[in-house]
Design an enzyme around this catalytic site. Structure first.
Site, PDB file in Angstrom:
ATOM      1  N   HIS A  14       0.873  -1.198   0.000  1.00  0.00           N
ATOM      2  CA  HIS A  14       0.000   0.000   0.000  1.00  0.00           C
ATOM      3  C   HIS A  14       0.898   1.231   0.000  1.00  0.00           C
ATOM      4  O   HIS A  14       1.478   1.590   1.020  1.00  0.00           O
ATOM      5  CB  HIS A  14      -0.893   0.002   1.252  1.00  0.00           C
ATOM      6  CG  HIS A  14      -1.854   1.158   1.312  1.00  0.00           C
ATOM      7  ND1 HIS A  14      -3.186   0.994   1.642  1.00  0.00           N
ATOM      8  CD2 HIS A  14      -1.697   2.479   1.107  1.00  0.00           C
ATOM      9  CE1 HIS A  14      -3.795   2.163   1.625  1.00  0.00           C
ATOM     10  NE2 HIS A  14      -2.905   3.100   1.313  1.00  0.00           N
ATOM     11  N   HIS A  16       1.435   5.422  -1.780  1.00  0.00           N
ATOM     12  CA  HIS A  16       1.004   6.540  -2.640  1.00  0.00           C
ATOM     13  C   HIS A  16       2.256   7.114  -3.289  1.00  0.00           C
ATOM     14  O   HIS A  16       3.092   7.712  -2.609  1.00  0.00           O
ATOM     15  CB  HIS A  16       0.303   7.624  -1.812  1.00  0.00           C
ATOM     16  CG  HIS A  16      -0.925   7.110  -1.130  1.00  0.00           C
ATOM     17  ND1 HIS A  16      -2.174   7.189  -1.693  1.00  0.00           N
ATOM     18  CD2 HIS A  16      -1.075   6.469   0.056  1.00  0.00           C
ATOM     19  CE1 HIS A  16      -3.059   6.617  -0.873  1.00  0.00           C
ATOM     20  NE2 HIS A  16      -2.415   6.171   0.197  1.00  0.00           N
ATOM     21  N   LYS A 100      -9.462  -0.492  -5.508  1.00  0.00           N
ATOM     22  CA  LYS A 100      -9.498   0.167  -4.200  1.00  0.00           C
ATOM     23  C   LYS A 100     -10.852   0.820  -3.966  1.00  0.00           C
ATOM     24  O   LYS A 100     -11.346   1.576  -4.804  1.00  0.00           O
ATOM     25  CB  LYS A 100      -8.396   1.235  -4.150  1.00  0.00           C
ATOM     26  CG  LYS A 100      -8.326   2.022  -2.852  1.00  0.00           C
ATOM     27  CD  LYS A 100      -7.755   1.199  -1.718  1.00  0.00           C
ATOM     28  CE  LYS A 100      -7.883   1.894  -0.365  1.00  0.00           C
ATOM     29  NZ  LYS A 100      -6.870   2.919  -0.149  1.00  0.00           N
ATOM     30  N   HIS A 137     -10.489   1.060   2.093  1.00  0.00           N
ATOM     31  CA  HIS A 137     -10.274   2.087   3.129  1.00  0.00           C
ATOM     32  C   HIS A 137     -11.497   1.969   4.041  1.00  0.00           C
ATOM     33  O   HIS A 137     -12.585   2.432   3.697  1.00  0.00           O
ATOM     34  CB  HIS A 137     -10.178   3.485   2.504  1.00  0.00           C
ATOM     35  CG  HIS A 137      -9.886   4.545   3.522  1.00  0.00           C
ATOM     36  ND1 HIS A 137      -8.706   5.245   3.577  1.00  0.00           N
ATOM     37  CD2 HIS A 137     -10.617   4.996   4.574  1.00  0.00           C
ATOM     38  CE1 HIS A 137      -8.715   6.078   4.605  1.00  0.00           C
ATOM     39  NE2 HIS A 137      -9.883   5.958   5.221  1.00  0.00           N
ATOM     40  N   HIS A 175      -4.496  -0.505   6.015  1.00  0.00           N
ATOM     41  CA  HIS A 175      -3.973   0.309   7.122  1.00  0.00           C
ATOM     42  C   HIS A 175      -4.860   0.279   8.376  1.00  0.00           C
ATOM     43  O   HIS A 175      -5.380   1.292   8.810  1.00  0.00           O
ATOM     44  CB  HIS A 175      -3.703   1.759   6.686  1.00  0.00           C
ATOM     45  CG  HIS A 175      -4.757   2.394   5.804  1.00  0.00           C
ATOM     46  ND1 HIS A 175      -6.100   2.365   6.093  1.00  0.00           N
ATOM     47  CD2 HIS A 175      -4.642   3.084   4.647  1.00  0.00           C
ATOM     48  CE1 HIS A 175      -6.752   3.008   5.143  1.00  0.00           C
ATOM     49  NE2 HIS A 175      -5.895   3.449   4.257  1.00  0.00           N
ATOM     50  N   ASP A 248       1.524   2.703   3.517  1.00  0.00           N
ATOM     51  CA  ASP A 248       0.668   3.879   3.347  1.00  0.00           C
ATOM     52  C   ASP A 248       1.501   5.161   3.347  1.00  0.00           C
ATOM     53  O   ASP A 248       1.043   6.198   3.831  1.00  0.00           O
ATOM     54  CB  ASP A 248      -0.435   3.938   4.413  1.00  0.00           C
ATOM     55  CG  ASP A 248      -1.527   4.937   4.047  1.00  0.00           C
ATOM     56  OD1 ASP A 248      -1.634   5.288   2.858  1.00  0.00           O
ATOM     57  OD2 ASP A 248      -2.264   5.376   4.958  1.00  0.00           O
TER      58      ASP A 248
HETATM   59  C1  NCD Z   1      -3.576   9.151   1.981  1.00  0.00           C
HETATM   60  C2  NCD Z   1      -3.178  10.168   0.919  1.00  0.00           C
HETATM   61  O1  NCD Z   1      -2.671  11.250   1.268  1.00  0.00           O
HETATM   62  O2  NCD Z   1      -3.356   9.896  -0.270  1.00  0.00           O
HETATM   63  N1  NCD Z   1      -3.561   9.796   3.269  1.00  0.00           N
HETATM   64  C3  NCD Z   1      -3.409   9.199   4.474  1.00  0.00           C
HETATM   65  O3  NCD Z   1      -3.509   9.885   5.488  1.00  0.00           O
HETATM   66  N2  NCD Z   1      -3.169   7.916   4.577  1.00  0.00           N
HETATM   67  C4  NCD Z   1      -4.908   8.559   1.644  1.00  0.00           C
HETATM   68  C5  NCD Z   1      -5.266   7.346   2.473  1.00  0.00           C
HETATM   69  O4  NCD Z   1      -4.639   6.288   2.340  1.00  0.00           O
HETATM   70  O5  NCD Z   1      -6.188   7.449   3.278  1.00  0.00           O
HETATM   71 ZN    ZN Z   2      -3.264   5.080   1.654  1.00  0.00          ZN
END
Ligand code: NCD
Ligand code: ZN
Length: 343
Positions: A14, A16, A100, A137, A175, A248
């Site tokens: 996971h 970003h 997702k 999520h 998460h 995450d």
């Molecule tokens: C994530 C993001 O910034 O894209 N933020 C976070 O706090 N984890 C989105 C997510 O996974 O909820």
């Molecule tokens: Zn995330």
């Protein structure tokens, strides 16, 4: 305890990676240690179709330093009007690994997410039929529910019924942050798993308010009470194959974090494996780290284990306060483990 620890190269289930300049800035940190990563689709605009995911995958590969062995595993962002045929085609072509589910407005760039699970019944039955994992999520968005209860409430209002309706659907509860989620996943059958981030193993909700308002520790789902952090540490280090690594890592610029409406997300990619290693070491469970980081995830996704290894070395390392304009998790802390080499 030995000063070196070698494990099969891990994956991040996971992450970003963002897009554009931010992508180039962050992807190298993930690719330094992780051989594969499940890449989240919450770009602006979101990655909804397989064509968009294929183009995003190309941009990720182009942003990598040459010679880096890293495979981005792409995900579809589900909306109320996702086309099951596009999803199936993307999965069968090997573009999509999973899809997702963001409940609409639950987190960063989720406004186009799913408003009502009933709107995606056909999509979920298609995914169940073709064996495509659903990544969730898991927070309710009802403003009447306290933000610290939104994950536990999601289990009761949505997850139990979803799993009853689609018993063969493979689901990852992403998460997780609560003992309720640990208990729910730990008592489920093989079709359900959960990712656990490094930050939720280190911080509780006090961290956000320690000495002032600390936006660097604000993420979603928000960190909970100490009791929950301890339950997560037990789950991660238990050896139970239903729990595996998902950082995450969610970078936001300093300006976007420090403003009247700061973004949620913690950038942990630069020292993620070292951060997990510290937790497993503190729990006397280094022997469980390889399972959590490198074995349970591929087995859940039905993918081969990585063929390379990574060595952690016990060596104090000062985490910089800022890395290319982004504040990393553990900024200005000394971490006792460092990744030595990939071979
Ligand atoms: C994530 C993001 O910034 O894209 N933020 C976070 O706090 N984890 C989105 C997510 O996974 O909820
Ligand atoms: Zn995330």
């Amino acid at each position: 305890m030995s000063d070196r620890f070698t494990l099969i190269a891990p994956d991040d289930w996971h992450v970003h990676l963002r897009d554009g300049a931010m992508l180039e800035n962050v992807v190298t940190h993930t690719a330094r240690v992780f051989r594969r990563a499940i890449v989240m689709p919450n770009l602006s605009p979101p990655v909804i179709t397989w064509a968009a995911a294929e183009a995003y995958r190309e941009r990720i590969l182009r942003a990598l330093p040459s010679g880096e062995q890293f495979t981005p595993l792409m995900t579809a962002y589900l909306t109320d009007s996702t086309d099951p045929d596009d999803l199936e085609q993307g999965f069968k072509r090997g573009v999509f690994t999973a899809a997702k589910l963001y409940p609409a407005n639950a987190t960063t760039n989720s406004a186009a997410g799913v408003r009502d699970l009933d709107n995606i019944g056909a999509v979920l039955s298609c995914m169940q039929r073709i064996g495509m994992p659903l990544l969730i999520h898991g927070e309710v968005t009802d403003p009447d529910v306290d933000i610290f209860d939104r994950e536990a409430e999601f289990i009761n209002r949505h997850l139990r019924s979803l799993r009853q309706r689609f018993p063969e659907l493979r689901v990852v509860f992403e998460h997780i942050t609560t003992e309720q989620a640990v208990d729910y996943v730990g008592s489920a059958d093989q079709g359900l798993a959960a990712t656990i981030t490094p930050h939720h193993l280190h911080i509780n909700r006090n961290s956000m308010f320690s000495g002032g308002l600390r936006s660097d520790f604000y993420c979603l789902p928000v960190a909970k009470r100490e009791r929950h952090r301890l339950a997560l540490r037990r789950a991660a280090t238990s050896g139970d194959p239903r729990f595996f690594l998902g950082t995450d890592s969610a970078p936001h610029s300093r300006a976007a974090k420090e403003t009247s409406c700061g973004c949620a997300g913690i950038f942990n990619a630069p020292h993620a494996l070292e951060s997990y290693a510290l937790v497993f070491d503190e729990e006397g469970a280094m022997d469980q780290l390889e399972g959590f980081a490198s074995l349970h995830g591929p087995r859940f996704y039905g993918l081969p284990l990585n063929s390379t290894q990574v060595t952690l070395e016990r060596r104090d390392h000062l985490v910089p306060e800022i890395i290319n304009g982004l504040v990393p998790f553990h900024a200005a802390d000394v971490l006792p483990w460092r990744v030595r080499s990939s071979c």
